[in-house]
Design a protein around this motif. Structure first.
Motif, PDB file in Angstrom:
ATOM      1  N   LEU A   1       0.809  -1.223   0.000  1.00 16.91           N
ATOM      2  CA  LEU A   1       0.000   0.000   0.000  1.00 16.91           C
ATOM      3  C   LEU A   1       0.842   1.272   0.000  1.00 16.91           C
ATOM      4  N   ILE A   2       2.084   1.173   0.434  1.00 14.99           N
ATOM      5  CA  ILE A   2       2.908   2.372   0.599  1.00 14.99           C
ATOM      6  C   ILE A   2       3.303   2.955  -0.749  1.00 14.99           C
ATOM      7  N   ASP A   3       3.044   4.239  -0.889  1.00 16.51           N
ATOM      8  CA  ASP A   3       3.442   4.999  -2.078  1.00 16.51           C
ATOM      9  C   ASP A   3       4.301   6.160  -1.582  1.00 16.51           C
ATOM     10  N   THR A   4       5.613   6.026  -1.728  1.00 18.26           N
ATOM     11  CA  THR A   4       6.519   7.037  -1.183  1.00 18.26           C
ATOM     12  C   THR A   4       6.452   8.358  -1.947  1.00 18.26           C
ATOM     13  N   SER A   5       5.789   8.364  -3.098  1.00 17.84           N
ATOM     14  CA  SER A   5       5.660   9.620  -3.861  1.00 17.84           C
ATOM     15  C   SER A   5       4.504  10.471  -3.345  1.00 17.84           C
TER      16      SER A   5
END
Length: 411
Positions: free
Chosen positions: A101-105
């Motif tokens: 789920l992680i979207d670093t943008s």
């Protein structure tokens, strides 16, 4: 006190149980639902990782606990207790969900209220991968999870320095003190003598003239150059074991209040040093990777150096110390694993849940029942009893033969 005799207060078991289910666990489940409704995948991931840490802690304390049917109070009043093995696998899956789920943008909606990383999703990503490695190692005594472990270690995207350490912060303001300091405020004359050096920690440190010793401990009252531990179960109040001199001065070391009892001492939940020792263990055991004690030694020394610096040792002194330590490459596999476990225990000295869990997982150090308990208990404590508030209303609670009964994950 009672805990020294394996008598765990119903307040301790009850409050811990409530935290897992009614407060921390329930609130995080609701937060996950709110994040899903808002379409905020990063916030959902943060909450799922926290949730996994909370449940891991609970199963380390009690063993089999409700999971698959828990937190569904409208549907299920008496949830079943899932086997610890199934819970650990479920937590691995939950962390995988969070990582996906992680979207670093993108920025999470949880930033200022993120007391750990202030919404830095790169760090949450590292934490999630590190937590997954911990969970897999708690499966690895009985399950073949080498491929998953190898994938994490070779990718090398886990905690990378002390700045990545995951810790709950406290502050020098009333109401936000570290609980140890809050206890000290109430019992200033008793708190120090409740916390003495244990030989399983201080003896390995003394053997190598560990520079953390004066940061961790105070010297004995009888000799400013003497550091010594007191065995578990001993009682220095009545002078048994000759821990007091003729004037009533302590001949043992107490914990240094400056180290563990400051108002803003953080509560570490996952450290960079801890991770590096896990990786060292992976290479000694050959879990999904080729055995390589030289590589293991690199991570072993990096962990000890990081721990020394965290304790207050100057970086140059920490480097000199680890350079002089015997290499894991010059030890047998068993010796190397024991050395790693000893260093985990030293680093986790004021992290009792993690230190206790690591001892049960690795079998090091080898412990025995204190002599004054030997007639009452066939083995050392391996679990807490279930909370009465649960066993009285939920017929699904397992019947366990006693606190000495091993958990599934143990060796």
């Amino acid at each position: 006190g009672g805990d020294d005799f394996y008598t765990i207060s119903t307040y301790s078991t009850g409050n811990t149980w409530v935290s897992t289910y009614a407060s921390v666990g329930n609130n995080l489940m609701k937060a996950i639902d709110f994040a899903k409704e808002a379409g905020d995948t990063n916030a959902e991931a943060q909450c799922k990782i926290l949730f996994a840490i909370s449940v891991w802690g609970s199963t380390m304390i009690f063993g089999d606990i409700p999971y698959s049917e828990a937190w569904r109070i409208e549907e299920i009043k008496t949830p079943k207790f899932d086997p610890q093995k199934d819970i650990l696998y479920a937590l691995v899956d939950l962390v995988d969900e969070a990582l996906g789920l992680i979207d670093t943008s993108k920025e999470s909606s949880i930033t200022s209220y993120d007391i750990y990383y202030k919404g830095d999703m790169e760090k949450w990503l590292k934490l999630g991968k590190s937590l997954k490695l911990r969970l897999l190692l708690y499966l690895a005594n009985h399950e073949d999870v080498g491929a998953q472990i190898a994938a994490l270690v070779t990718e090398d995207k886990m905690l990378a320095s002390n700045t990545d350490t995951f810790a709950f912060p406290y502050f020098d303001t009333a109401g936000n003190y570290n609980p140890n300091y809050a206890l000290y405020e109430v019992y200033p004359n008793l708190t120090p003598i409740w916390n003495a050096a244990n030989p399983t920690v201080i003896d390995p440190m003394l053997a190598v003239d560990d520079p953390r010793i004066p940061f961790y401990f105070d010297p004995a009252e009888t000799d400013e150059n003497l550091y010594a531990g007191i065995p578990a179960g001993a009682d220095y109040f009545d002078g048994s074991g000759n821990w007091l001199d003729e004037d009533g001065n302590l001949k043992i070391s107490l914990l240094n209040l400056d180290f563990y009892c400051q108002p803003d001492t953080p509560d570490v939940l996952f450290s960079y040093a801890e991770l590096e020792q896990y990786i060292a263990e992976v290479y000694v055991r050959g879990l999904g990777v080729s055995k390589n004690k030289a590589t293991a030694n690199t991570h072993y020394r990096a962990a000890i150096k990081a721990s020394c610096i965290n304790a207050g040792v100057a970086e140059a002194d920490a480097e000199t110390f680890v350079t002089g330590l015997k290499s894991l490459a010059d030890m047998s596999d068993d010796e190397a694993l024991e050395a790693i476990a000893n260093q985990q225990r030293i680093d986790m000295m004021i992290r009792p849940l993690e230190a206790w869990s690591e001892q049960r997982r690795t079998g090091y150090p080898v412990l025995s029942v204190p002599s004054r308990l030997a007639s009452m208990y066939p083995g050392v404590i391996n679990r807490w009893p279930y909370a009465e508030r649960e066993t009285l209303v939920n017929g699904n609670a397992p019947q366990v033969d006693g606190v000495w009964t091993k958990m599934w994950f143990q060796k």
